[in-house]
Scaffold this motif. Structure first.
Motif, PDB file in Angstrom:
ATOM      1  N   ARG A  51      36.042 -15.814  46.122  1.00 49.45           N
ATOM      2  CA  ARG A  51      35.750 -16.305  47.478  1.00 49.45           C
ATOM      3  C   ARG A  51      34.357 -15.902  47.951  1.00 49.45           C
ATOM      4  O   ARG A  51      33.637 -16.692  48.546  1.00 49.45           O
ATOM      5  CB  ARG A  51      36.812 -15.781  48.459  1.00 49.45           C
ATOM      6  CG  ARG A  51      36.563 -16.188  49.906  1.00 49.45           C
ATOM      7  CD  ARG A  51      36.608 -17.707  50.067  1.00 49.45           C
ATOM      8  NE  ARG A  51      36.373 -18.133  51.445  1.00 49.45           N
ATOM      9  CZ  ARG A  51      35.177 -18.407  51.940  1.00 49.45           C
ATOM     10  NH1 ARG A  51      34.081 -18.268  51.172  1.00 49.45           N
ATOM     11  NH2 ARG A  51      35.041 -18.819  53.181  1.00 49.45           N
ATOM     12  N   GLY A  52      33.954 -14.664  47.723  1.00 47.80           N
ATOM     13  CA  GLY A  52      32.648 -14.210  48.192  1.00 47.80           C
ATOM     14  C   GLY A  52      31.614 -14.103  47.095  1.00 47.80           C
ATOM     15  O   GLY A  52      30.569 -13.472  47.275  1.00 47.80           O
ATOM     16  N   ALA A  53      31.872 -14.728  45.953  1.00 46.80           N
ATOM     17  CA  ALA A  53      31.012 -14.561  44.780  1.00 46.80           C
ATOM     18  C   ALA A  53      29.780 -15.451  44.838  1.00 46.80           C
ATOM     19  O   ALA A  53      29.792 -16.538  45.425  1.00 46.80           O
ATOM     20  CB  ALA A  53      31.804 -14.862  43.512  1.00 46.80           C
ATOM     21  N   MET A  54      28.714 -14.972  44.200  1.00 48.75           N
ATOM     22  CA  MET A  54      27.475 -15.728  44.050  1.00 48.75           C
ATOM     23  C   MET A  54      27.120 -15.781  42.571  1.00 48.75           C
ATOM     24  O   MET A  54      27.504 -14.905  41.792  1.00 48.75           O
ATOM     25  CB  MET A  54      26.330 -15.064  44.812  1.00 48.75           C
ATOM     26  CG  MET A  54      26.534 -14.961  46.315  1.00 48.75           C
ATOM     27  SD  MET A  54      26.391 -16.558  47.128  1.00 48.75           S
ATOM     28  CE  MET A  54      24.625 -16.878  46.937  1.00 48.75           C
ATOM     29  N   ALA A  55      26.367 -16.816  42.202  1.00 48.41           N
ATOM     30  CA  ALA A  55      25.845 -16.926  40.836  1.00 48.41           C
ATOM     31  C   ALA A  55      24.339 -17.062  40.955  1.00 48.41           C
ATOM     32  O   ALA A  55      23.826 -18.160  41.155  1.00 48.41           O
ATOM     33  CB  ALA A  55      26.451 -18.121  40.114  1.00 48.41           C
ATOM     34  N   SER A  58      21.290 -16.800  36.606  1.00 48.56           N
ATOM     35  CA  SER A  58      21.500 -18.158  37.083  1.00 48.56           C
ATOM     36  C   SER A  58      22.235 -18.994  36.044  1.00 48.56           C
ATOM     37  O   SER A  58      22.031 -18.837  34.840  1.00 48.56           O
ATOM     38  CB  SER A  58      20.156 -18.817  37.391  1.00 48.56           C
ATOM     39  OG  SER A  58      20.349 -20.164  37.786  1.00 48.56           O
ATOM     40  N   VAL A  59      23.086 -19.909  36.518  1.00 45.41           N
ATOM     41  CA  VAL A  59      23.725 -20.875  35.627  1.00 45.41           C
ATOM     42  C   VAL A  59      22.893 -22.138  35.514  1.00 45.41           C
ATOM     43  O   VAL A  59      23.234 -23.045  34.747  1.00 45.41           O
ATOM     44  CB  VAL A  59      25.141 -21.234  36.116  1.00 45.41           C
ATOM     45  CG1 VAL A  59      26.019 -20.005  36.162  1.00 45.41           C
ATOM     46  CG2 VAL A  59      25.104 -21.915  37.475  1.00 45.41           C
ATOM     47  N   ARG A  87      25.723 -17.926  26.950  1.00 42.99           N
ATOM     48  CA  ARG A  87      25.369 -19.343  26.854  1.00 42.99           C
ATOM     49  C   ARG A  87      25.208 -19.991  28.216  1.00 42.99           C
ATOM     50  O   ARG A  87      24.464 -20.964  28.359  1.00 42.99           O
ATOM     51  CB  ARG A  87      26.452 -20.092  26.065  1.00 42.99           C
ATOM     52  CG  ARG A  87      26.536 -19.704  24.602  1.00 42.99           C
ATOM     53  CD  ARG A  87      27.794 -20.271  23.974  1.00 42.99           C
ATOM     54  NE  ARG A  87      27.965 -19.784  22.604  1.00 42.99           N
ATOM     55  CZ  ARG A  87      29.074 -19.916  21.894  1.00 42.99           C
ATOM     56  NH1 ARG A  87      30.117 -20.543  22.423  1.00 42.99           N
ATOM     57  NH2 ARG A  87      29.142 -19.440  20.662  1.00 42.99           N
ATOM     58  N   ALA A  88      25.922 -19.475  29.201  1.00 44.42           N
ATOM     59  CA  ALA A  88      25.993 -20.153  30.493  1.00 44.42           C
ATOM     60  C   ALA A  88      25.200 -19.472  31.598  1.00 44.42           C
ATOM     61  O   ALA A  88      24.916 -20.106  32.615  1.00 44.42           O
ATOM     62  CB  ALA A  88      27.454 -20.276  30.933  1.00 44.42           C
ATOM     63  N   VAL A  89      24.870 -18.198  31.440  1.00 46.68           N
ATOM     64  CA  VAL A  89      24.189 -17.432  32.485  1.00 46.68           C
ATOM     65  C   VAL A  89      22.944 -16.775  31.896  1.00 46.68           C
ATOM     66  O   VAL A  89      23.020 -16.126  30.843  1.00 46.68           O
ATOM     67  CB  VAL A  89      25.115 -16.333  33.060  1.00 46.68           C
ATOM     68  CG1 VAL A  89      24.381 -15.540  34.142  1.00 46.68           C
ATOM     69  CG2 VAL A  89      26.401 -16.933  33.611  1.00 46.68           C
ATOM     70  N   ARG A  90      21.819 -16.918  32.581  1.00 51.60           N
ATOM     71  CA  ARG A  90      20.580 -16.279  32.124  1.00 51.60           C
ATOM     72  C   ARG A  90      19.930 -15.544  33.289  1.00 51.60           C
ATOM     73  O   ARG A  90      19.679 -16.145  34.323  1.00 51.60           O
ATOM     74  CB  ARG A  90      19.615 -17.332  31.556  1.00 51.60           C
ATOM     75  CG  ARG A  90      20.195 -18.054  30.349  1.00 51.60           C
ATOM     76  CD  ARG A  90      19.205 -18.982  29.728  1.00 51.60           C
ATOM     77  NE  ARG A  90      18.103 -18.248  29.118  1.00 51.60           N
ATOM     78  CZ  ARG A  90      17.120 -18.835  28.417  1.00 51.60           C
ATOM     79  NH1 ARG A  90      17.111 -20.139  28.266  1.00 51.60           N
ATOM     80  NH2 ARG A  90      16.161 -18.124  27.899  1.00 51.60           N
ATOM     81  N   PRO A  91      19.637 -14.230  33.125  1.00 48.60           N
ATOM     82  CA  PRO A  91      20.062 -13.366  32.032  1.00 48.60           C
ATOM     83  C   PRO A  91      21.513 -12.928  32.216  1.00 48.60           C
ATOM     84  O   PRO A  91      22.063 -13.028  33.313  1.00 48.60           O
ATOM     85  CB  PRO A  91      19.120 -12.157  32.157  1.00 48.60           C
ATOM     86  CG  PRO A  91      18.843 -12.088  33.627  1.00 48.60           C
ATOM     87  CD  PRO A  91      18.799 -13.513  34.123  1.00 48.60           C
TER      88      PRO A  91
END
Length: 335
Positions: free
Chosen positions: A155-159, A190-191, A278-282
């Motif tokens: 709910r409160g998550a960020m990417a 970041s995705v 594969r999906a998130v850098r770094p």
């Protein structure tokens, strides 16, 4: 050709149920995965700032190596109380280990938490954080179908600088074996590619599950060389207080229907972390608490005419793909 399971959720692995409880006032929540029995389980931690409970119980060299449920929660250290509620409720149902007749059942409920304390919401809970009751509610809500996006532990998550959340995906790898993943995405990385539109993991999409977006053809030709700017803008992350150890993380569970040992679950969990990369850098930074659990229902015996390691490798590779897809689906549904 590999295809998702009928729901494209981790609950395509029969015997798993998932429930969310969301506190919209606190902008936080809890997600519970319940197993139909005590399943072989393991965990692998790659982030530099984890928050967890009962992870050593799942170590292959230790006595138990099994789990009745797994809890993912917001709230940082306060969120670990969600597992207390789940353990108490399962014990009241008679679910758990019974060491002596007449004593309460002891459920094995490992948990991991993400830091959403600085992402808004009313966190002035004093000596009564809401997570124990949220754990109880999430367990009660558990079923085969569940929502993705800004719900439960997400709910409160960020990417990075965009909304994170809950994502899930599955894949049928053949021979009756289903593999699935669920993630709570709160990463510092970041995705999205530097264009702010294309997902790093776009190539792993199945059946347009996150919109079918592809990078421009010119970028595709040089994708292996163009690292661009893989991290979000550091000044903005600093202003948001997100460049502190432990304030970001990708939590997740991978599961399969194969009959794996605890040690084999450990290898699957280790391989599944490739999906985060594969999906998130770094990924796996000092600021993240990246933690993945692995579960095996044991419903499908492995073909002993082939080396077991071949089966484990295939399942681990599929789990990594599911993690990458689940991460993108978390952002896709939250946006």
């Amino acid at each position: 050709m590999f295809r998702p399971g009928p729901r494209n959720l981790i609950t395509d692995v029969a015997g798993l149920s998932v429930g969310h409880a969301t506190d919209d006032r606190a902008l936080s929540g809890v997600t519970v995965l319940q197993c139909a029995a005590d399943w072989p389980a393991a965990v692998d931690v790659r982030g530099g700032g984890p928050g967890s409970r009962e992870t050593e119980t799942l170590a292959p060299e230790n006595l138990i190596g099994r789990a009745h449920a797994v809890v993912l929660a917001g709230g940082s250290v306060f969120g670990l109380a969600a597992a207390d509620g789940v353990a108490a409720a399962l014990s009241a149902r008679g679910i758990g280990l019974t060491l002596r007749p007449g004593t309460p059942a002891i459920p094995i409920v490992p948990a991991a938490v993400l830091h959403d304390l600085g992402n808004g919401g009313d966190k002035a809970w004093g000596v009564d954080p809401p997570y124990r009751s949220l754990g109880l509610r999430a367990l009660q809500a558990a079923g085969a179908d569940f929502l993705l996006g800004s719900v439960g532990a997400g709910r409160g998550a960020m990417a990075g600088l965009v909304k994170g959340g809950i994502g899930s995906a599955s894949i049928d790898v053949g021979l009756g074996v289903m593999v699935g993943a669920l993630v709570a995405l709160n990463s510092v990385g970041s995705v999205l590619m530097p264009d702010g539109t294309t997902y790093w993991a776009w190539a792993f999409e199945l059946e347009r599950e996150f919109g079918g977006a592809k990078p421009p053809r010119a970028r595709m030709k040089a994708a292996h060389l163009d690292v661009g700017n893989p991290a979000p803008d550091e000044s903005r992350l600093l202003a948001l207080g997100r460049l502190e150890p432990g304030v970001n993380t990708t939590l997740g569970v991978v599961a399969c229907s194969a009959a794996l040992t605890t040690a084999e679950c450990k290898r699957v969990a280790m391989m599944a972390h490739d999906g985060i990369a594969r999906a998130v850098r770094p990924a796996h930074t000092p600021f993240d608490g990246d933690t993945l659990f692995a579960l095996a229902s044991g419903a499908v015996a492995l073909d002993e005419n082939r080396a077991r390691a071949v089966h484990v490798a295939r399942i681990g590779s599929a789990a990594a793909d599911c993690v990458a897809r689940a991460i993108v689906r978390a952002v896709h549904h939250s946006r």
